[in-house]
Write a protein that holds these residues in place. Structure first.
Motif, short mmCIF file in Angstrom:
data_model
loop_
_atom_site.label_atom_id
_atom_site.label_comp_id
_atom_site.label_asym_id
_atom_site.label_seq_id
_atom_site.Cartn_x
_atom_site.Cartn_y
_atom_site.Cartn_z
N PHE A 184 -11.47 -6.25 -2.70
CA PHE A 184 -10.57 -6.63 -1.61
C PHE A 184 -9.65 -7.78 -2.04
O PHE A 184 -8.45 -7.76 -1.78
CB PHE A 184 -11.41 -7.03 -0.39
CG PHE A 184 -10.61 -7.32 0.83
CD1 PHE A 184 -9.93 -6.32 1.49
CD2 PHE A 184 -10.53 -8.61 1.32
CE1 PHE A 184 -9.19 -6.59 2.63
CE2 PHE A 184 -9.79 -8.90 2.45
CZ PHE A 184 -9.11 -7.88 3.10
N SER A 185 -10.20 -8.77 -2.73
CA SER A 185 -9.39 -9.89 -3.21
C SER A 185 -8.37 -9.45 -4.25
O SER A 185 -7.24 -9.93 -4.26
CB SER A 185 -10.28 -10.98 -3.81
OG SER A 185 -11.15 -11.48 -2.84
N ALA A 186 -8.76 -8.55 -5.13
CA ALA A 186 -7.83 -8.05 -6.14
C ALA A 186 -6.68 -7.29 -5.50
O ALA A 186 -5.52 -7.45 -5.91
CB ALA A 186 -8.57 -7.16 -7.14
N VAL A 187 -6.97 -6.47 -4.51
CA VAL A 187 -5.92 -5.72 -3.82
C VAL A 187 -4.95 -6.66 -3.12
O VAL A 187 -3.73 -6.49 -3.21
CB VAL A 187 -6.54 -4.70 -2.83
CG1 VAL A 187 -5.49 -4.12 -1.91
CG2 VAL A 187 -7.26 -3.61 -3.58
N ILE A 188 -5.47 -7.68 -2.46
CA ILE A 188 -4.60 -8.64 -1.78
C ILE A 188 -3.76 -9.42 -2.79
O ILE A 188 -2.56 -9.62 -2.59
CB ILE A 188 -5.44 -9.60 -0.91
CG1 ILE A 188 -5.97 -8.85 0.31
CG2 ILE A 188 -4.62 -10.81 -0.47
CD1 ILE A 188 -6.88 -9.66 1.18
#
Length: 64
Positions: free
Chosen positions: A33-37
């Motif tokens: 999720f952090s990588a996508v954001i």
């Protein structure tokens, strides 16, 4: 106030995620999720930050 609200939302989401899965799986989900954001923010900022190549001065391109 917004900072604390975001912290509370992240805390509630984290506790919910830990209720339904293990710690290792929760960390993987949070990492994805952090990588996508991060990738989406970088691609958004790419066209909005910095100068166009022709707007840089001669001394900024070549370090003389």
């Amino acid at each position: 106030m917004i900072k604390n609200l975001l912290r509370a939302i992240i805390g509630f989401l984290g506790s919910y995620l830990l209720d339904i899965t293990t710690t290792a799986n929760a960390m993987v989900i949070i990492g994805i999720f952090s990588a996508v954001i991060s990738i989406s923010l970088i691609s958004y900022m790419k066209t909005r930050l910095g100068l166009k190549p022709e707007q840089y001065g001669e001394n900024e391109i070549f370090n003389k």
